[in-house]
Design a protein around this motif. Structure first.
Motif, mmCIF file in Angstrom:
data_model
loop_
_atom_site.group_PDB
_atom_site.id
_atom_site.type_symbol
_atom_site.label_atom_id
_atom_site.label_comp_id
_atom_site.label_asym_id
_atom_site.label_seq_id
_atom_site.Cartn_x
_atom_site.Cartn_y
_atom_site.Cartn_z
ATOM 1 N N THR A 1 -1.937 6.535 -3.340
ATOM 2 C CA THR A 1 -2.393 5.494 -4.245
ATOM 3 C C THR A 1 -0.989 4.646 -4.411
ATOM 4 O O THR A 1 0.178 5.620 -4.673
ATOM 5 N N ALA A 2 -0.690 3.316 -4.259
ATOM 6 C CA ALA A 2 0.404 2.830 -4.643
ATOM 7 C C ALA A 2 0.517 2.817 -5.988
ATOM 8 O O ALA A 2 -0.450 2.703 -6.788
ATOM 9 N N ILE B 1 -7.963 -1.121 -9.411
ATOM 10 C CA ILE B 1 -6.624 -0.993 -9.831
ATOM 11 C C ILE B 1 -6.798 -0.457 -11.241
ATOM 12 O O ILE B 1 -7.786 -0.681 -12.082
ATOM 13 N N SER C 1 0.843 -1.289 0.016
ATOM 14 C CA SER C 1 0.110 -0.062 0.128
ATOM 15 C C SER C 1 0.824 1.325 -0.096
ATOM 16 O O SER C 1 1.829 1.531 0.941
ATOM 17 N N LEU D 1 -4.403 1.203 -6.373
ATOM 18 C CA LEU D 1 -3.166 0.873 -7.070
ATOM 19 C C LEU D 1 -3.191 1.561 -8.582
ATOM 20 O O LEU D 1 -4.246 1.331 -9.312
#
Lengths: 327, 307
Positions: A213-214, A93, A34, A182
């Motif tokens: 946000t990853a 995602i 994360s 993501l």
């Protein structure tokens, strides 16, 4: 530390062709935590893009996942039916595709394209006039978020009226429209000139900090990754050959391929240092070498390299797939 | 989480060079079209015929059904024996030819527009489905298309009309049944090209459903070629309707149709050439105007023709 946001275990992707089965991705393990920025580096055909297309179930038939498991927030998402994957795409995602110049629909305005994604994923939108207003406000906010001036005016623009950097920003705005956890940025800077590249990369870094946000930064440019990612994964011929914290991997690469990549980058600090390209061609994806995939191109190759080899852990959360690394 | 949560302009930064003022590609195309004189004139003629059809009762000087055998085969005004009351003369029953041509435009335009519109909708829908979904749907639709393409158009329409009987609705049905095939082929081909584009992949990557991709992403991109083909086809439809009416399979007398007027006048071609020729001229002018107008549209809207 809690479990990873995205976990890929033993992923294998194959494309049947007339010449035989192309193993585009062969036993890839990786995880994204994360809020982190993970760099994925490798030359064309190393399987980096395909790995993440597989995550979203976007492989073009006849390409398919042959083995492995993909888990998102602890839930297995490989092999989910299309309808459930669709729920995930964009909302959990999101991916920005390689070429922002062609990834925007030429027949629709910027507003239509942003609104489309929000509408596809938000069932709570009101009906009628209010809906339009809310959608427009949100689209404007997104453009502001990615640093596009005069968002109200840009909303009515068509993609061909925007510069390359602007289009990439619009792409990112669309990808962020449903607040994914993501964001996979597949070569976000390939089609841009250097100053705009830096702006887009800085933007991604800021968005990661602000929104949590990853980000997975897929790139063939180790320099791009070095500057922005905490951890890096180096891929070669469908396999992960080295991974670890970026500073350590770049400071002291343990796999000859990573070393080769670094040596093939020109340096301003050492203008006299010759650029040394890696000799030879990428391994044949249909009949890969039996042992280390890099062995035919490796200057340090020895007989032991012809035997299959696994990713060997090194201290400091690193790993490399090379016999030089003590097992 | 919503986008509202983000602070306004927090990340705003000076951007690259400002883009040109937003203007839709459509506006630019329209200006280009207006510069083409042939196209503008042709479009004006088509619109004039459409207006003639729409306002026929107010434009026509006489009742098109009113027969007067005293004026049987009266010549047009520029020939000996003609008079201004009936500028284009009268037919074998003494009916005013001008009025009948004006009313005849209704049949031609109605059928032309209806057939083209219905066929375009059906053809585009099936073409989109075949081109996007591929597989079984594509094969099935492809087979139907190939089969229908095997029939000569007029023979197909004559056969259907003979089976169903004459009448406006039946003409439309008979022509639509074959006409959709052409739009379908164009739409399918364009869809095949569009579905491979990155923006379709991008939409899929962001969770768009197949329906949304077909209608929201692909349709706007295949619309121009489909519309151009549809406008071209309207000329053919007008001729086909005239042909059917000429053969007595179309609109039934006494409703005036250009095709049946030509058929009626055929018997008097040597003594009173105007009875058959003038409706023929009307067909010729309309069809030519539609063709030139659609050519103008194609030049502007088909990106492949732009250097």
């Amino acid at each position: 530390m809690s479990g990873p946001l995205l976990e890929i275990r033993g992923l294998a992707v194959v494309f049947p062709t007339r010449g035989g089965l192309v193993r585009a991705v062969d036993g890839v393990d990786l995880e994204v935590f994360s809020g982190e920025c993970l760099g994925v580096v490798g030359e064309s055909g190393s399987g980096k893009s395909v790995t993440f297309l597989a995550v979203l179930g976007l492989l073009r038939p006849p390409g398919r996942i042959e083995a492995g498991e993909i888990r998102f927030e602890g839930r297995t998402i490989s092999g989910l039916p299309e309808a459930e994957l669709r729920e995930l795409r964009g909302r959990a995602i999101a991916i920005t595709l390689q070429d922002a110049l062609t990834a925007l629909n030429p027949a629709l305005t910027v507003e239509q394209q942003i609104v489309e994604t929000i509408e596809a994923h938000d069932p709570d939108l009101p009906r009628g006039r209010a809906r339009r207003r809310i959608l427009r406000e949100r689209a404007q906010e997104l453009l502001r978020l990615v640093g596009i001036p005069e968002p109200a005016r840009r909303l009515a623009a068509y993609p061909h009226e925007l510069s390359g950097g602007m289009r990439q920003r619009v792409m990112i705005a669309i990808a962020l429209s449903c607040r994914p956890k993501l964001l996979i940025a597949d070569e976000p800077t390939t089609a841009l000139d250097v100053t705009i590249q830096a702006q887009v990369l800085d933007l991604l870094a800021e968005l990661r900090e602000r929104l949590g946000t990853a980000i997975v930064l897929v790139s063939h440019d180790l320099g791009v990754v070095a500057e922005h990612c905490g951890r890096v994964v180096v891929m070669y011929a469908g396999q992960v050959v080295e991974r670890g914290p970026t500073a350590a991997v770049i400071g002291e690469p343990r796999h000859p391929y990573t070393r080769g990549l670094l040596r093939s980058i020109p340096s301003i600090a050492e203008p006299e240092r010759p650029i040394r390209p890696i000799p030879g061609q990428m391994a044949d994806p249909i009949r890969p070498p039996p042992g280390c995939r890099f062995e035919p191109r490796c200057s340090l190759a020895r007989p032991a390299c012809r035997l299959p080899i696994a990713l060997r852990p090194i201290d400091g959360g690193r790993a490399a797939r090379c016999v030089e690394v003590a097992a | 989480m919503r986008a509202e949560a983000v602070e306004e302009g927090a990340l705003a930064r000076p951007a690259e060079a400002p883009a040109a003022p937003a203007r839709s590609p459509f506006a630019a195309d329209l200006r280009e079209l207006l510069a083409n004189r042939t196209a503008v004139l042709s479009i004006a003629i088509v619109l004039a015929v459409a207006a003639m059809a729409l306002f026929a009762p107010w434009i026509a000087p006489h009742d098109p059904y009113e027969a007067n055998l005293l004026r049987r085969l009266q010549p047009p005004v520029w020939l000996e024996g003609g008079e201004w009351a009936h500028p284009l003369g009268c037919d074998q029953l003494g009916r005013d030819i001008l009025s009948r041509i004006v009313f005849g435009a209704r049949v031609s335009m109605t059928i032309g527009l209806l057939v083209v519109a219905i066929a375009a909708v059906i053809g585009t829908t099936l073409g989109l489905l075949a081109g996007y979904l591929r597989g079984f749907v594509d094969v099935l639709i492809g087979r139907i298309v190939d089969t229908l393409l095997g029939f000569p158009y007029l023979i197909f329409a004559i056969g259907l009309m003979a089976a169903m009987g004459p009448g406006l609705a039946n003409i439309v049905l008979a022509l639509v049944l074959k006409e959709w095939v052409l739009t379908c082929r164009v739409a399918r081909a364009e869809t095949l090209a569009a579905r491979e584009m990155d923006y379709v992949e991008a939409a899929r990557a962001l969770g768009a459903s197949p329906a949304r991709i077909m209608l929201g992403e692909i349709l706007p991109n295949i619309l121009s070629p489909v519309l151009v083909v549809a406008t071209f086809r309207m000329a053919t439809i007008v001729i086909l309707e005239a042909s059917l009416s000429f053969l007595g399979l179309g609109v039934q007398p006494p409703v005036p149709s250009w095709g049946s007027m030509v058929a009626d006048g055929r018997a008097f071609l040597l003594d009173a050439w105007w009875v058959a020729t003038l409706p023929g001229v009307a067909i010729f002018v309309l069809v030519l105007a539609i063709n030139l107008a659609s050519q103008g549209l194609r030049d502007v809207f088909d990106p492949r023709l732009k250097a």
